[in-house]
Design a protein around this motif. Structure first.
Motif, PDB file in Angstrom:
ATOM      1  N   VAL A  47       0.850  -1.192   0.000  1.00 57.75           N
ATOM      2  CA  VAL A  47       0.000   0.000   0.000  1.00 57.75           C
ATOM      3  C   VAL A  47       0.884   1.240   0.000  1.00 57.75           C
ATOM      4  O   VAL A  47       2.082   1.168   0.289  1.00 57.75           O
ATOM      5  CB  VAL A  47      -0.966   0.059   1.219  1.00 57.75           C
ATOM      6  CG1 VAL A  47      -1.893  -1.136   1.257  1.00 57.75           C
ATOM      7  CG2 VAL A  47      -0.202   0.210   2.523  1.00 57.75           C
ATOM      8  N   GLU A  48       0.263   2.364  -0.319  1.00 55.56           N
ATOM      9  CA  GLU A  48       0.929   3.649  -0.216  1.00 55.56           C
ATOM     10  C   GLU A  48      -0.085   4.677   0.255  1.00 55.56           C
ATOM     11  O   GLU A  48      -1.297   4.466   0.120  1.00 55.56           O
ATOM     12  CB  GLU A  48       1.548   4.069  -1.549  1.00 55.56           C
ATOM     13  CG  GLU A  48       0.549   4.271  -2.672  1.00 55.56           C
ATOM     14  CD  GLU A  48       1.206   4.541  -4.015  1.00 55.56           C
ATOM     15  OE1 GLU A  48       2.436   4.413  -4.127  1.00 55.56           O
ATOM     16  OE2 GLU A  48       0.467   4.875  -4.949  1.00 55.56           O
ATOM     17  N   ARG A  49       0.414   5.749   0.802  1.00 57.53           N
ATOM     18  CA  ARG A  49      -0.456   6.845   1.247  1.00 57.53           C
ATOM     19  C   ARG A  49      -0.386   7.950   0.209  1.00 57.53           C
ATOM     20  O   ARG A  49       0.686   8.285  -0.286  1.00 57.53           O
ATOM     21  CB  ARG A  49      -0.019   7.376   2.604  1.00 57.53           C
ATOM     22  CG  ARG A  49      -0.122   6.345   3.704  1.00 57.53           C
ATOM     23  CD  ARG A  49       0.301   6.955   5.013  1.00 57.53           C
ATOM     24  NE  ARG A  49       0.792   5.932   5.914  1.00 57.53           N
ATOM     25  CZ  ARG A  49       0.625   5.956   7.215  1.00 57.53           C
ATOM     26  NH1 ARG A  49      -0.016   6.949   7.781  1.00 57.53           N
ATOM     27  NH2 ARG A  49       1.107   5.003   7.973  1.00 57.53           N
ATOM     28  N   ARG A  50      -1.569   8.515  -0.079  1.00 61.37           N
ATOM     29  CA  ARG A  50      -1.666   9.620  -1.034  1.00 61.37           C
ATOM     30  C   ARG A  50      -2.591  10.672  -0.461  1.00 61.37           C
ATOM     31  O   ARG A  50      -3.506  10.355   0.300  1.00 61.37           O
ATOM     32  CB  ARG A  50      -2.261   9.149  -2.359  1.00 61.37           C
ATOM     33  CG  ARG A  50      -1.415   8.212  -3.145  1.00 61.37           C
ATOM     34  CD  ARG A  50      -2.041   7.962  -4.498  1.00 61.37           C
ATOM     35  NE  ARG A  50      -1.394   6.838  -5.156  1.00 61.37           N
ATOM     36  CZ  ARG A  50      -1.974   6.068  -6.031  1.00 61.37           C
ATOM     37  NH1 ARG A  50      -3.228   6.274  -6.368  1.00 61.37           N
ATOM     38  NH2 ARG A  50      -1.319   5.081  -6.596  1.00 61.37           N
ATOM     39  N   GLY A  51      -2.381  11.890  -0.893  1.00 62.83           N
ATOM     40  CA  GLY A  51      -3.276  12.965  -0.506  1.00 62.83           C
ATOM     41  C   GLY A  51      -4.603  12.835  -1.222  1.00 62.83           C
ATOM     42  O   GLY A  51      -4.689  12.258  -2.309  1.00 62.83           O
ATOM     43  N   ASP A  52      -5.651  13.347  -0.605  1.00 64.92           N
ATOM     44  CA  ASP A  52      -6.990  13.358  -1.196  1.00 64.92           C
ATOM     45  C   ASP A  52      -7.158  14.672  -1.950  1.00 64.92           C
ATOM     46  O   ASP A  52      -7.051  15.749  -1.368  1.00 64.92           O
ATOM     47  CB  ASP A  52      -8.034  13.238  -0.083  1.00 64.92           C
ATOM     48  CG  ASP A  52      -9.459  13.137  -0.602  1.00 64.92           C
ATOM     49  OD1 ASP A  52      -9.694  13.390  -1.801  1.00 64.92           O
ATOM     50  OD2 ASP A  52     -10.346  12.813   0.205  1.00 64.92           O
ATOM     51  N   SER A  53      -7.400  14.593  -3.246  1.00 70.62           N
ATOM     52  CA  SER A  53      -7.513  15.811  -4.063  1.00 70.62           C
ATOM     53  C   SER A  53      -8.694  16.686  -3.651  1.00 70.62           C
ATOM     54  O   SER A  53      -8.675  17.893  -3.859  1.00 70.62           O
ATOM     55  CB  SER A  53      -7.623  15.445  -5.547  1.00 70.62           C
ATOM     56  OG  SER A  53      -8.758  14.635  -5.766  1.00 70.62           O
ATOM     57  N   SER A  54      -9.708  16.087  -3.031  1.00 66.93           N
ATOM     58  CA  SER A  54     -10.890  16.868  -2.636  1.00 66.93           C
ATOM     59  C   SER A  54     -10.728  17.507  -1.256  1.00 66.93           C
ATOM     60  O   SER A  54     -11.473  18.411  -0.909  1.00 66.93           O
ATOM     61  CB  SER A  54     -12.149  15.998  -2.655  1.00 66.93           C
ATOM     62  OG  SER A  54     -12.062  14.989  -1.676  1.00 66.93           O
ATOM     63  N   ASP A  55      -9.747  17.038  -0.464  1.00 65.40           N
ATOM     64  CA  ASP A  55      -9.511  17.597   0.867  1.00 65.40           C
ATOM     65  C   ASP A  55      -8.035  17.411   1.194  1.00 65.40           C
ATOM     66  O   ASP A  55      -7.604  16.318   1.542  1.00 65.40           O
ATOM     67  CB  ASP A  55     -10.393  16.901   1.907  1.00 65.40           C
ATOM     68  CG  ASP A  55     -10.298  17.519   3.291  1.00 65.40           C
ATOM     69  OD1 ASP A  55      -9.343  18.285   3.545  1.00 65.40           O
ATOM     70  OD2 ASP A  55     -11.169  17.226   4.128  1.00 65.40           O
ATOM     71  N   LYS A  56      -7.281  18.480   1.077  1.00 64.60           N
ATOM     72  CA  LYS A  56      -5.823  18.410   1.233  1.00 64.60           C
ATOM     73  C   LYS A  56      -5.388  17.979   2.633  1.00 64.60           C
ATOM     74  O   LYS A  56      -4.254  17.587   2.842  1.00 64.60           O
ATOM     75  CB  LYS A  56      -5.189  19.763   0.904  1.00 64.60           C
ATOM     76  CG  LYS A  56      -5.453  20.231  -0.509  1.00 64.60           C
ATOM     77  CD  LYS A  56      -4.828  19.305  -1.511  1.00 64.60           C
ATOM     78  CE  LYS A  56      -5.062  19.819  -2.920  1.00 64.60           C
ATOM     79  NZ  LYS A  56      -4.924  18.838  -3.929  1.00 64.60           N
TER      80      LYS A  56
END
Length: 120
Positions: A47-56
């Protein structure tokens, strides 16, 4: 791999990226436990962690290609195991299983809804 790890990967495969708090609720563990589990799965490349484009402010946990491949491999192993077991049944038993498939599918849908909680 622990059952919780495998279940978490399967959840991400079915539902797509999720917050750690959502994963913890779905898998029935505490948020700190899920955070530790995600850390281990990150180090394993699953897995990896990514930012949510709808809520930074939000970080989402996402399957990597290696994680998706692991889920597919486990699923295929399960399919092969059932094929082998069903091959040992009588014709009448196979017919009974086929007749039960709609009810079993409904049970799986209910279980999935129960694990994922209310739709947002």
């Amino acid at each position: 791999m622990s059952l919780t790890s495998a279940a978490t990967l399967a959840t991400l495969d079915r539902t797509g990226p999720r917050r750690i708090t959502d994963l913890a609720a779905v898998e029935g563990v505490t948020q700190p436990a899920m955070t530790a589990l995600v850390r281990v799965m990150e180090k394993s490349g699953l897995v990896e962690r990514r930012g949510d484009s709808s809520d930074k402010r939000v970080t989402l946990v996402c399957l990597t290609e290696a994680g998706a491949s692991y889920v597919r491999t486990r699923h295929q192993a399960g399919v092969h195991a059932f094929e082998r077991l069903i091959g040992g049944l009588t014709g009448d038993e196979v017919e009974a299983l086929v007749a039960a498939l709609p009810a079993l599918k409904h049970l799986a849908e209910l279980e999935s809804q129960d694990r994922e909680g209310p739709k947002q």
